[in-house]
Design an enzyme around this catalytic site. Sequence first.
Site, short mmCIF file in Angstrom:
data_model
loop_
_atom_site.label_atom_id
_atom_site.label_comp_id
_atom_site.label_asym_id
_atom_site.label_seq_id
_atom_site.Cartn_x
_atom_site.Cartn_y
_atom_site.Cartn_z
N LEU A 50 -19.17 24.55 -17.88
CA LEU A 50 -18.46 23.78 -18.90
C LEU A 50 -17.26 24.54 -19.44
CD1 LEU A 50 -21.57 22.33 -20.68
CD2 LEU A 50 -19.66 20.96 -19.91
N LYS A 75 -14.62 38.18 -12.02
CA LYS A 75 -14.89 36.75 -11.85
C LYS A 75 -13.91 35.92 -12.66
CE LYS A 75 -19.82 37.37 -10.87
NZ LYS A 75 -21.21 37.11 -11.34
N ASN A 125 -18.05 28.69 -26.33
CA ASN A 125 -18.93 28.03 -25.37
C ASN A 125 -20.00 28.95 -24.79
OD1 ASN A 125 -19.54 26.23 -22.83
ND2 ASN A 125 -18.64 28.10 -21.98
N TYR A 216 -34.15 28.86 -27.12
CA TYR A 216 -32.82 28.30 -26.91
C TYR A 216 -32.54 27.21 -27.94
CZ TYR A 216 -29.20 25.41 -24.71
OH TYR A 216 -28.08 24.66 -24.47
N LYS A 220 -29.77 27.15 -31.21
CA LYS A 220 -28.75 26.12 -31.38
C LYS A 220 -28.90 25.42 -32.73
CE LYS A 220 -26.65 26.64 -27.41
NZ LYS A 220 -25.26 27.13 -27.32
#
Length: 347
Positions: A50, A75, A125, A216, A220
């Site tokens: 994303l 990368k 992100n 997780y 959030k």
Amino acid sequence: MSAQLQEQAATQSGFLYNARRQLFQSVPPIPANVRLDGKTVLVTGANVGLGLACTRHFLELGAARLIMAVRSISKGEAAAALFKKEFASAQIDVWQLDMELPSSVQAFAARCKADIPRLHVAVLNAGLGKEFFVRTAEGKQRETTLQVNYLSTVLLAVLLLPLMKPNSSESDKAPGRLTLISSDASLGEKLPAVPAGSTILDTMDDSSKFEGYQQYARTKLMLNMFTAKLASDVVSPSEVIINTCNPGATKGTGAISAVQSKIILAVMTLLFAVLGRTPEDAARAYVHASLVLGAESHGSFTDWLVRCWPLFMYGDKGRRATDRLWDETLAELGFANIVDVLKTVKG
């Protein structure tokens, strides 16, 4: 505006509602009048998934300078090389940022302060989900998901805020735009019960109670809680509009890799294959949150629209938990003088 949607929260936090939304909600195009000409933009985790798709969207919208914050420079440079050929007029910088290490977050923020006169848009992100409990290498050596998804993300957000306010040398006085990436996994989640004499952060850091996907989802949730408090109590939307964004289920992101139950993992893998958006479509939610939605999204949970907060955040209990988490977080991040930074941006 999320604060005003409590009556809808119980419904919108449910699985069936979000499955229908995922299946039937159209992915609107980016409005033709949205442009980033002359603007400086930052995306963390910008070389994959994303983050990479979001980076492309911003370049297509004419960003003059784009900072790709990546853990691996090699990368990141490989990804940037393709963009530099396609978007030759843009300045594309690849800077190292390891969200597992608070020192890396501080060094990155210091580099931004030294090198960027004004940061117009930032999309934070970078995130992860760990299947097993793993500690980081610095400071209190917190569990990795907790450190990356919550502590390092809010640390970077606060440290960037002074750069995002309109400054006197600019003719454009539009507010900065700061979007932190959350997840619909947070919608029905709660923070753990905190034993007497302990803290939320220490309870989240208990290896004996660790479950990867729940960790997780909880991190959030915490991100939504901190962002709401930051927006309501500290930062004016006339200076920086702050929100969280949910891209929804997205193919190929690895978001469900933290699920430990093989049966649940198999079911979720099937659901993502059927319902999951492409990264290109899902990343448009980032663009809408950071460029299209206005002051009505300040402190809110969004996709292409302003949505309800997670159900846990509403009511007296939710407010008390948010205040407690806020205080604990400021204390945890005291090494970075975060309270002093917040004083400089308080509206």
